[in-house]
Design an enzyme around this catalytic site. Structure first.
Site, PDB file in Angstrom:
ATOM      1  N   ASN A  10       0.872  -0.795   0.390  1.00 40.74           N
ATOM      2  CA  ASN A  10      -0.044  -0.168  -0.224  1.00 40.74           C
ATOM      3  C   ASN A  10       0.737   1.420  -0.028  1.00 40.74           C
ATOM      4  O   ASN A  10       1.118   1.719   1.223  1.00 40.74           O
ATOM      5  CB  ASN A  10      -0.878  -0.098   1.347  1.00 40.74           C
ATOM      6  CG  ASN A  10      -2.006   0.829   1.183  1.00 40.74           C
ATOM      7  OD1 ASN A  10      -1.775   2.330   0.624  1.00 40.74           O
ATOM      8  ND2 ASN A  10      -1.865   1.599   2.307  1.00 40.74           N
ATOM      9  N   TRP A  11       0.775   1.732  -1.395  1.00 39.03           N
ATOM     10  CA  TRP A  11       2.086   2.811  -1.290  1.00 39.03           C
ATOM     11  C   TRP A  11       1.650   4.318  -0.320  1.00 39.03           C
ATOM     12  O   TRP A  11       2.330   5.876  -0.712  1.00 39.03           O
ATOM     13  CB  TRP A  11       2.522   3.050  -2.967  1.00 39.03           C
ATOM     14  CG  TRP A  11       3.133   2.553  -3.246  1.00 39.03           C
ATOM     15  CD1 TRP A  11       3.442   1.260  -2.924  1.00 39.03           C
ATOM     16  CD2 TRP A  11       3.509   2.056  -4.716  1.00 39.03           C
ATOM     17  NE1 TRP A  11       3.898   0.225  -3.805  1.00 39.03           N
ATOM     18  CE2 TRP A  11       3.927   0.616  -5.297  1.00 39.03           C
ATOM     19  CE3 TRP A  11       3.364   3.101  -6.275  1.00 39.03           C
ATOM     20  CZ2 TRP A  11       4.905   0.260  -6.099  1.00 39.03           C
ATOM     21  CZ3 TRP A  11       3.961   2.436  -7.277  1.00 39.03           C
ATOM     22  CH2 TRP A  11       4.851   0.948  -7.171  1.00 39.03           C
ATOM     23  N   LYS A  12      -0.325   4.714  -0.773  1.00 39.77           N
ATOM     24  CA  LYS A  12      -0.545   5.959  -0.040  1.00 39.77           C
ATOM     25  C   LYS A  12      -0.552   6.781  -0.833  1.00 39.77           C
ATOM     26  O   LYS A  12      -0.738   6.819  -1.423  1.00 39.77           O
ATOM     27  CB  LYS A  12       0.404   5.475   1.923  1.00 39.77           C
ATOM     28  CG  LYS A  12      -0.227   4.660   2.519  1.00 39.77           C
ATOM     29  CD  LYS A  12      -0.445   4.647   4.390  1.00 39.77           C
ATOM     30  CE  LYS A  12      -0.282   3.198   4.619  1.00 39.77           C
ATOM     31  NZ  LYS A  12      -0.258   3.446   6.385  1.00 39.77           N
ATOM     32  N   HIS A  96      -9.507   1.168   5.181  1.00 42.73           N
ATOM     33  CA  HIS A  96      -7.953   1.208   5.766  1.00 42.73           C
ATOM     34  C   HIS A  96      -8.600   2.034   6.792  1.00 42.73           C
ATOM     35  O   HIS A  96      -9.686   3.236   6.688  1.00 42.73           O
ATOM     36  CB  HIS A  96      -7.204   2.081   4.912  1.00 42.73           C
ATOM     37  CG  HIS A  96      -5.787   2.003   5.645  1.00 42.73           C
ATOM     38  ND1 HIS A  96      -5.395   3.016   5.836  1.00 42.73           N
ATOM     39  CD2 HIS A  96      -4.858   0.585   5.236  1.00 42.73           C
ATOM     40  CE1 HIS A  96      -4.667   2.574   6.696  1.00 42.73           C
ATOM     41  NE2 HIS A  96      -3.851   1.080   5.964  1.00 42.73           N
ATOM     42  N   GLU A  98      -6.675   4.441   8.021  1.00 47.14           N
ATOM     43  CA  GLU A  98      -6.390   6.401   7.186  1.00 47.14           C
ATOM     44  C   GLU A  98      -7.704   6.918   6.592  1.00 47.14           C
ATOM     45  O   GLU A  98      -8.478   7.515   6.634  1.00 47.14           O
ATOM     46  CB  GLU A  98      -5.414   6.171   6.779  1.00 47.14           C
ATOM     47  CG  GLU A  98      -3.731   5.848   7.469  1.00 47.14           C
ATOM     48  CD  GLU A  98      -3.300   5.670   6.367  1.00 47.14           C
ATOM     49  OE1 GLU A  98      -2.743   5.613   5.486  1.00 47.14           O
ATOM     50  OE2 GLU A  98      -1.915   5.067   7.531  1.00 47.14           O
ATOM     51  N   GLU A 165      -4.968  -4.950  10.431  1.00 48.17           N
ATOM     52  CA  GLU A 165      -4.799  -3.988  10.683  1.00 48.17           C
ATOM     53  C   GLU A 165      -4.166  -3.532  12.335  1.00 48.17           C
ATOM     54  O   GLU A 165      -5.278  -1.760  12.092  1.00 48.17           O
ATOM     55  CB  GLU A 165      -4.450  -3.152   9.622  1.00 48.17           C
ATOM     56  CG  GLU A 165      -3.609  -3.173   8.361  1.00 48.17           C
ATOM     57  CD  GLU A 165      -3.444  -1.984   7.013  1.00 48.17           C
ATOM     58  OE1 GLU A 165      -2.216  -2.455   6.996  1.00 48.17           O
ATOM     59  OE2 GLU A 165      -4.165  -1.599   6.375  1.00 48.17           O
ATOM     60  N   GLY A 171       2.406   2.107  10.861  1.00 52.28           N
ATOM     61  CA  GLY A 171       3.150   3.971  11.027  1.00 52.28           C
ATOM     62  C   GLY A 171       3.809   3.755  12.169  1.00 52.28           C
ATOM     63  O   GLY A 171       4.756   4.641  12.216  1.00 52.28           O
ATOM     64  N   SER A 211       2.999  -1.815  10.730  1.00 51.50           N
ATOM     65  CA  SER A 211       4.946  -2.277  10.725  1.00 51.50           C
ATOM     66  C   SER A 211       4.797  -3.389  10.340  1.00 51.50           C
ATOM     67  O   SER A 211       6.256  -3.833  11.053  1.00 51.50           O
ATOM     68  CB  SER A 211       5.440  -1.806  11.783  1.00 51.50           C
ATOM     69  OG  SER A 211       4.470  -0.026  12.425  1.00 51.50           O
ATOM     70  N   GLY A 232       2.751  -0.980   3.886  1.00 58.03           N
ATOM     71  CA  GLY A 232       2.440  -0.098   4.501  1.00 58.03           C
ATOM     72  C   GLY A 232       4.030   0.784   3.965  1.00 58.03           C
ATOM     73  O   GLY A 232       4.901   1.077   2.293  1.00 58.03           O
ATOM     74  N   GLY A 233       4.803   1.455   5.103  1.00 56.97           N
ATOM     75  CA  GLY A 233       6.163   2.285   5.414  1.00 56.97           C
ATOM     76  C   GLY A 233       7.390   1.129   4.042  1.00 56.97           C
ATOM     77  O   GLY A 233       7.861   1.556   3.255  1.00 56.97           O
TER      78      GLY A 233
HETATM   79  P1  PGA Z   1       2.441   0.458   7.478  1.00 55.85           P
HETATM   80  O1  PGA Z   1       0.835   0.578   7.418  1.00 55.85           O
HETATM   81  O2  PGA Z   1       3.305  -1.388   7.483  1.00 55.85           O
HETATM   82  O3  PGA Z   1       3.477   2.045   7.527  1.00 55.85           O
HETATM   83  O4  PGA Z   1       3.017   0.216   9.391  1.00 55.85           O
HETATM   84  C1  PGA Z   1       0.807  -0.433   7.338  1.00 55.85           C
HETATM   85  C2  PGA Z   1      -1.460   0.095   6.040  1.00 55.85           C
HETATM   86  O5  PGA Z   1      -1.251   1.303   6.505  1.00 55.85           O
HETATM   87  O6  PGA Z   1      -1.747  -0.509   4.955  1.00 55.85           O
END
Ligand code: PGA
Length: 248
Positions: A10-12, A96, A98, A165, A171, A211, A232-233
């Site tokens: 997930n590149w956000k 998600h 967010e 998640e 994050g 994470s 994500g990251g």
């Molecule tokens: P993260 O994000 O790996 O940066 O914690 C995961 C996600 O939000 O899908």
């Protein structure tokens, strides 16, 4: 029982067009074998370019990070499931944390999005997970159950993947322990059994996210009810993402 292994990035809201192509070419240098389903979720405007770029290799699918709860019409700035499908995407993320936290997405809204995505023959990764306050209050199992029930009731679960998640792990660098993740994934299977049946519970892939990185992926993926990760990251660095793909 032979569930798919899945790693999704997930590149956000990261990567311009040229940066996205650079990242994807790095990933394609070392894409891993075909036993793992591999998906990337770029930002909307670069999805087409990435879909075309990976197209020939056939090793990666693309998806959108969100879709509208409406089918079409005067919703400036929104993107429908039909449009997402039309550019060659196979997947969409729904719910998600967010989206829930910053854009007011409720379980009921997620449910509408899931229905439209499925009608348009997209596979859905439905994201769920509790906040830190909910875990501290010991309500995390109920929160996740409600997220599943309110969004999935009455829906055909065939093309649904779940991503657990925990919000406190996204994050933050703080990953759920193996025990915490496995315990919740097993709980999610019980919820799916109650909502649908044992076959659905056994066959639905459940990914861990929060994470997850090149260092901890292997121990998380070793858990019996964890079928891969939503990253994500660490999906923004080609070498790390490729290492995660090899962590089963
Ligand atoms: P993260 O994000 O790996 O940066 O914690 C995961 C996600 O939000 O899908």
């Amino acid at each position: 029982m032979n569930r798919k292994k899945i790693v999704a990035g997930n590149w956000k809201m990261n990567k311009t067009l040229s940066e996205a192509i650079e990242l994807m070419s790095g990933i394609l240098k070392n894409p891993g074998d075909n036993s793992v389903t591999k998906i990337v979720f770029p930002p909307y405007p670069v999805i087409s370019a990435i879909t075309n770029f990976v197209g020939a290799s056939g090793s990666f699918s693309t998806g959108a990070q969100n879709c509208s709860e409406h089918a079409s019409g005067a919703f400036t700035g929104e993107v429908s499931a039909a449009i997402i499908k039309s550019i060659g995407c196979k997947y969409v993320l729904v719910g998600h944390s967010e989206r829930r936290q910053y854009f007011g997405e409720t379980n009921a809204i997620s449910s509408k999005k899931i229905k439209l995505a499925l009608e348009n023959k997209l596979n859905v990764i439905y994201c769920i997970g509790e906040t830190l306050a909910e875990r501290k209050a010991n309500t995390h199992f109920d929160v996740v159950k409600t997220q599943l029930t309110e969004a999935l009731q009455g829906i055909d679960p065939t093309n649904i993947i779940i991503a657990y998640e925990p919000v406190w792990a996204i994050g933050t660098g703080e990953t759920a322990t193996q025990a915490q993740a496995q315990e919740m994934h097993a709980h999610i299977r019980v919820c799916l059994k109650n909502l649908f049946n044992s076959d659905v519970a056994n066959n639905t892939p459940i990914l861990y996210g929060g994470s997850c990185n090149a260092q901890n992926a292997a121990e998380l993926f070793a858990c019996p009810d964890i079928d891969g990760g939503l990253i994500g990251g660490a999906s923004l660095k080609a070498d790390d993402f490729c290492k995660i793909i090899r962590s089963f």
